[in-house]
Enzyme design. Sequence first.
Site, PDB file in Angstrom:
ATOM      1  N   LEU A  85       0.829  -1.203   0.000  1.00 28.90           N
ATOM      2  CA  LEU A  85       0.000   0.000   0.000  1.00 28.90           C
ATOM      3  C   LEU A  85       0.867   1.257   0.000  1.00 28.90           C
ATOM      4  CD1 LEU A  85      -2.833  -0.968   2.507  1.00 28.90           C
ATOM      5  CD2 LEU A  85      -2.769  -1.242   0.027  1.00 28.90           C
ATOM      6  N   GLY A 124       3.137  -9.368   5.902  1.00 25.76           N
ATOM      7  CA  GLY A 124       3.434  -8.580   7.092  1.00 25.76           C
ATOM      8  C   GLY A 124       3.166  -7.117   6.813  1.00 25.76           C
ATOM      9  N   GLY A 125       2.762  -6.359   7.845  1.00 28.76           N
ATOM     10  CA  GLY A 125       2.493  -4.938   7.651  1.00 28.76           C
ATOM     11  C   GLY A 125       1.431  -4.723   6.583  1.00 28.76           C
ATOM     12  N   ASP A 126       1.733  -3.883   5.597  1.00 33.58           N
ATOM     13  CA  ASP A 126       0.801  -3.643   4.496  1.00 33.58           C
ATOM     14  C   ASP A 126       1.302  -4.293   3.208  1.00 33.58           C
ATOM     15  OD1 ASP A 126       2.947  -1.864   4.470  1.00 33.58           O
ATOM     16  OD2 ASP A 126       1.855  -0.359   3.330  1.00 33.58           O
ATOM     17  N   GLU A 127       2.030  -5.389   3.341  1.00 32.10           N
ATOM     18  CA  GLU A 127       2.565  -6.111   2.187  1.00 32.10           C
ATOM     19  C   GLU A 127       1.835  -7.447   2.028  1.00 32.10           C
ATOM     20  OE1 GLU A 127       6.840  -7.601   0.300  1.00 32.10           O
ATOM     21  OE2 GLU A 127       6.702  -7.042   2.414  1.00 32.10           O
TER      22      GLU A 127
END
Length: 217
Positions: A85, A124-127
Amino acid sequence: MPDPMTVASGISAAGAILSAWQLHRRAQRAEAEIELLQAELEAERHAASHDPLTGLPNRRAFYRLAATLLTDAAGKPLIAVVLDLDDFKQVNDRYGHAAGDQVLVSVAQRLAAFAGDNLVARLGGDEFAGLLTTPTVDRRWIEHATRRLCEALAAPIPLGTRTVRVTASVGLAPVHGPAQLTEALCRADTAMYQAKSVGAARPARQLVESARLADYY
């Protein structure tokens, strides 16, 4: 006067019935405990292999499932997908982490809908990442798929009484064989960062994206 042998026989029969009933109850309790342990074990396995927020497979599960898919692909063309994102931190900073979580859930749902029965995961995160079965791996198909996915992700996301829009940088790369998954993901990752850098090099485009990110109704 009752026959002592008859009384003893009746008591023995009653005792046998009670013993059988007790054994049956113990067997039922044992089966229930086994089922409970199996359910707890399955829940632990699922938690270990899935992202708790989006419900998608996590990074470790993605590589394991992808390896199985590549082995069983039977010559079908496969495409590795990586997406990230754009400026996701702005969502958390402006609307709070609960809103950020809802955006991630919506992105996960849209990616899963786009992929259909194919494998997608939150790394993980926005990945996020995916492995798609495709009719072809020519450049035109990849460009079309990238555009469709970006458009799906950019649609407004409802957050209570407001909506937000986010954009994503997406990279796709063909997977040429079971041993080439890591290489294909690296190429998709490179394509994703190239898309992100192209966006950063266009001030007007970035201004529009930032305005969309901040819009709410």
